[in-house]
Structures are given as structure tokens and as C-alpha cells.
Design a protein around this motif. Structure first.
Motif, PDB file in Angstrom:
ATOM      1  N   LYS A 186     -14.603   5.546   4.827  1.00  0.00           N
ATOM      2  CA  LYS A 186     -13.300   6.177   4.653  1.00  0.00           C
ATOM      3  C   LYS A 186     -12.336   5.939   5.722  1.00  0.00           C
ATOM      4  N   THR A 203      -4.982   6.718  -2.693  1.00  0.00           N
ATOM      5  CA  THR A 203      -5.391   7.593  -1.761  1.00  0.00           C
ATOM      6  C   THR A 203      -4.463   7.300  -0.317  1.00  0.00           C
ATOM      7  N   ASN A 228      -8.889  -0.034   3.118  1.00  0.00           N
ATOM      8  CA  ASN A 228      -9.624   0.928   2.239  1.00  0.00           C
ATOM      9  C   ASN A 228      -9.961  -0.045   0.671  1.00  0.00           C
TER      10      ASN A 228
END
Length: 511
Positions: free
Chosen positions: A63, A274, A356
């Protein structure tokens, strides 16, 4: 009751032949013991194994922080350089010359692009009229695309009209001077001896006499036939003008590329990012991993014995033993940074840098060697991978389908407008795109091939150590200005030849 006749001998042979062809499709392992004896058609069907399984498992769990995302997607700051070659001198077009220069360009799109720039410069040096360059048919991709199929000819001539005389075709009295004419024998008007990176004086001494005697000269081969140093500043500025202003793609290429860019910047349906930093942005990855590249590197890519044999045979047939890398072991090649990054390795690099799994990744590449099997690891890391086929309809792609140069031009245009560009290995596309993005002060990531080669050789390295080494080794490889060194290409390093510092620009504008 009527019984069916037994099949004839010829029918039985045909059935067996069909079975032999179809069985490997459904059970390729059945024929593996036959090794070299099995036809080359099926010699590379074994799916390549992941080369870095442990790193892959860790990468899938990563992450990225908000700080990393901000740093990654932020544009480059002003580095003090601006395009200014148009201000450096006032072009003076001499009287229309009575002689003509032809050049025949081989290679792919980006090699031809550099050749065009050099051809204009040579015409200026010789005070000759340039004929629109002829593109040779590439022996690997078999592409017969012409200059006018790719570049806007009228724009090209118009931008350079005050610098060099350019014509689309030769006058009638020279119409005999065709590529076919030079391919059928020794001709006094053809120059075959131009050395790599020849000086301006070489052209004056060796080509001017031919122009004076015949009124025309054809130079082939011509790739990389003009030096990057010890040339008058106006010749260097002219090369910059050709590369960054005169060469624009034809409307249908631009239109298709704009369609791709629009799709890449649009939100992905059914997903929520995200990271706000990457919304509406995308990375162009030049995945230079076709069979030609894999074979020429002489590296091992874990496709097994079948793949190694197939690449060795391809290498021997195409280059006939002239691949120097084949003298080294795979470990030596990797430690020296000579192996192109596989899709798996470039994916691990991108994750380590902080990208990501909701990053929009556009693949700019020719056919990937190993197909979907080799791309599978990259797709696991980056599910939002796109390419020309995934973003267009068959009708939209029809205008460029099957033409490697046109497809490369579309990728080049998309790369010009991406937020970040990265290439899996050095090459002409890599070099040309780095030059353009340096000229426009746009972010590009240059993989540290030596560092990565050594990291990937370490089969016990932990993800934290890999990630730190990657980040430390790429801090200054993301578009920071690099001044051209002696003998380096002006098309890859446009500073300072094509650009001015802020202080120089101020002096020029206010003189």
C-alpha cells in the motif's frame, strides 16, 4: 445394408496430419520429449515461469502512502531551461540550389525520425534541395509505410521553408533516380561510404563533387550518418527545429491517439480510486519486449529449454553470430544491466517506486514475446492495463492495423501527452521520448538497469530492502535536466543545444 467404405491411404495420411497439428493445441506437453525435432511452430508454447515469485507475493500486498502519491504524480518543477532555438538565429534561405539530395532510411519509426532531422541538416550543409526521405521496408516488421503515411508533409515543408528547399518529388529529368535504380547495380550518384557520425567537412569533400557532376546524390545507408559535435550552431538549431516543430503526425494518427488519451483520462467504470492524486492521470510504459529484443539481448527469461533454443536459432538466422552478448553468461549480462526488463520486472519496479494497483497503465509496445502468459504477472500488479486494442473499436484501429510504424506513431503521440513515461529498456523509442519530454520539462523515469539487474539476481532479497534500493537508485532519474555530453545524441539530450537557460532567454528577448 450399405456399409461405409474404408478410408483410402491418402485420407488416412490427411487425418493423421490434422491430428498432429491439433494435438499440441490441446496437450502441448505430449510432444515435449521430441525436443528439437518438433517443428518450430510449437517450440515456444511453454508458458514462462515467474522469475521473482517472492517479490511478487510481497508486491501484491503493498500500500502506498499519500506522500508517495503526491511526489509521484506532481509535475516537474521549472528547471531553468526553455525551448528557444527559434530565437537564436534568423534563418537565411539561399537561392534555390540546382542540385538534389536523396536519403533512404531504414530502421523503425524513431530511427527514421532521427534520420529525417539529419537529412535536413545535411541538405543545409550542402546547400542542396532535399527530396522527402524514402523509408525502406523494415525486414523485421515488413512495414511499407511512407513518409506521408506518418508525417504531415505540407507542415514539414512549410515550417522549414526559410531554412532548406524541400520537394516532394524530383523534377522529370531526375525521375530515373529511384530506390529500384540504386538496387540494381553500382551507380556513380549513390554514396554508400558515409561513415557513422560523419563530419560536415566529410560531406563537403565527398558529396559536393558528385552534386557538381551529376546534379543529384543519393545517400544510403544514412542512419546515424551525421556527427553530434563540431557542427555550426545553426545546424544544431536546425536539427532541433525539425525534431520538435516540423515533424508532426498526420491527422488520422493524431485523432486515434487523442481517442486513446481521452479514454485513459476518463474514470474507470465500476471502480473507485483510493488515490486522488492519480485520478485522470496515466503512465505510458514502453514495454520493449518483443522477440527481436529478447533474442538480441542473449538473456534467459525463464521460458525453459524450448524458449532458449528458439531464441538462439532466431539470433543465429537474423544476425548470423554477430550478437556479442551471446559470449557472456546470463548472470554476467544481468549484473551489467544488459537484459531488458520483463513485464514482471517492470511491474515490480513500478510498485517499488510507489505506484499502486489503480494506476492507469498504457502499454506502448510491439507484440510482447511470450504473449499473455508473460504479461500475466504485470496484470496482477496493475489490473487497469490498457493498450490500443482495449481502448478502440476494430473500425477505429483499422487505419493503422498491421502497420508497425503507424502503430508506433500512435504510441509516440500518447507518450507525448502522458503524465509519466517509462521504458523497460533503452532503445530508439526510449531515447526519442526522453528527448521530447526533456524539451517539454515532463516527467520520465529512467530505469537504473545495472542496479535492477543486480537486485533481481539476489533471490533472497526482502521486499523492504528491494523497495529502498529502488527508490534510492531512482531519485535523480525522473526527468531532471541532464546536459548533453560529447558524442551524445541531441535528440535524447536537447539541453543545451535546443534550449536556453532562463538567463540566456532573457538576454535574447530583450536585446
Amino acid at each position: 445394408m450399405k456399409t461405409q467404405d474404408n478410408p483410402s491411404q491418402s485420407q488416412r495420411v490427411a487425418y493423421v496430419g490434422l491430428l498432429v497439428l491439433l494435438l499440441p493445441i490441446f496437450s502441448p506437453t505430449l510432444f515435449r520429449p521430441y525436443g528439437r525435432a518438433w517443428p518450430s511452430l510449437f517450440s515456444e508454447w511453454n508458458a514462462p515461469k515467474p522469475m521473482h515469485w517472492r517479490l511478487m507475493q510481497d508486491a501484491l500486498q503493498q500500500k502506498t502512502s499519500q506522500r508517495q502519491q503526491i511526489e509521484l504524480w506532481s509535475p516537474l518543477p521549472n528547471q531553468g531551461w526553455k525551448p528557444c532555438h527559434e530565437y537564436k538565429h534568423i534563418p537565411i534561405l539561399p537561392e534555390k540550389p540546382q542540385s538534389y539530395i536523396q536519403v533512404f532510411l531504414d530502421g523503425g519509426l524513431n530511427q527514421q525520425r532521427m534520420g529525417i532531422c539529419d537529412a535536413v541538416a545535411v541538405a543545409k550543409i550542402l546547400n542542396a534541395t532535399l527530396v522527402i526521405p524514402f523509408f525502406e521496408v523494415n525486414p523485421v516488421w515488413l512495414d511499407s509505410s511512407t513518409f506521408s503515411d506518418i508525417f504531415d508533409v505540407d507542415h514539414f515543408i512549410n515550417v522549414l521553408k526559410d531554412e532548406v528547399h524541400i520537394v516532394k518529388e524530383l523534377p522529370d529529368k531526375y525521375s530515373w533516380s529511384t530506390r529500384e535504380y540504386y538496387g540494381t547495380g553500382i551507380r556513380p550518384t549513390r554514396i554508400k561510404t558515409a561513415p557513422v557520425h560523419a563530419s560536415a567537412s566529410w560531406y563537403m569533400e565527398n558529396v559536393v563533387p558528385i552534386l557538381q557532376s551529376y546534379g543529384i546524390a543519393a545517400i544510403a545507408p544514412f542512419s546515424h550518418r551525421l556527427a553530434f559535435d563540431n557542427l555550426p550552431s545553426e545546424i544544431q538549431h536546425l536539427r532541433c527545429k525539425v525534431n520538435f516543430q516540423a515533424l508532426v503526425f498526420v491527422p488520422n494518427i493524431k485523432m486515434l491517439a487523442e481517442t486513446l488519451i481521452s479514454s485513459l483520462r476518463s474514470p474507470v467504470k465500476g471502480t473507485e480510486s483510493t488515490s486522488k492524486q492519480g485520478v485522470g492521470k496515466f503512465v505510458v510504459l514502453h514495454l520493449r519486449f518483443d522477440k527481436d529484443m529478447a533474442a538480441h539481448s542473449a538473456c534467459d527469461f525463464h521460458g525453459g529449454k524450448a524458449e532458449r533454443l528458439a531464441l538462439a536459432k532466431y539470433r543465429q538466422v537474423l544476425w548470423q553470430g554477430r550478437v556479442l552478448n551471446s559470449q557472456f553468461t546470463d548472470e554476467e549480462l544481468r549484473s551489467q544491466g544488459r537484459c531488458p526488463l520483463t513485464p514482471e520486472e517492470i511491474g515490480l519496479l513500478l510498485i517499488a517506486l510507489g505506484f499502486n494497483n489503480d494506476t492507469r497503465l498504457y502499454l506502448a509496445s510491439h507484440k510482447v514475446y511470450g504473449g499473455e502468459a508473460r504479461l500475466s504477472s504485470l496484470r496482477k500488479l496493475f489490473p487497469l492495463i490498457e493498450d490500443k486494442k482495449s481502448l478502440t473499436t476494430d473500425e477505429e484501429l483499422a487505419t493503422v492495423e498491421g502497420k508497425s510504424s503507424l502503430l508506433a506513431a500512435v504510441d509516440y503521440y500518447v507518450g507525448m501527452h502522458s503524465d509519466i513515461f517509462i521504458s523497460a529498456s533503452p532503445g530508439n523509442m526510449h531515447n526519442a521520448m526522453l528527448g521530447y519530454r526533456a524539451y517539454m520539462n515532463m516527467k520520465s523515469i529512467r530505469p537504473n538497469m545495472v542496479l535492477l539487474g543486480k537486485l533481481f539476481l539476489n533471490k533472497t532479497i526482502e521486499w523492504s530492502d528491494f523497495e529502498k534500493s529502488v527508490q534510492d537508485g531512482h531519485k535523480n532519474r525522473q526527468g531532471q535536466t541532464r546536459l548533453r555530453k560529447e558524442k551524445q545524441s541531441i535528440y535524447t539530450y536537447p539541453v543545451p543545444d535546443c534550449m536556453c537557460s532562463a538567463f540566456q532567454l532573457k538576454d535574447i528577448l530583450f536585446k
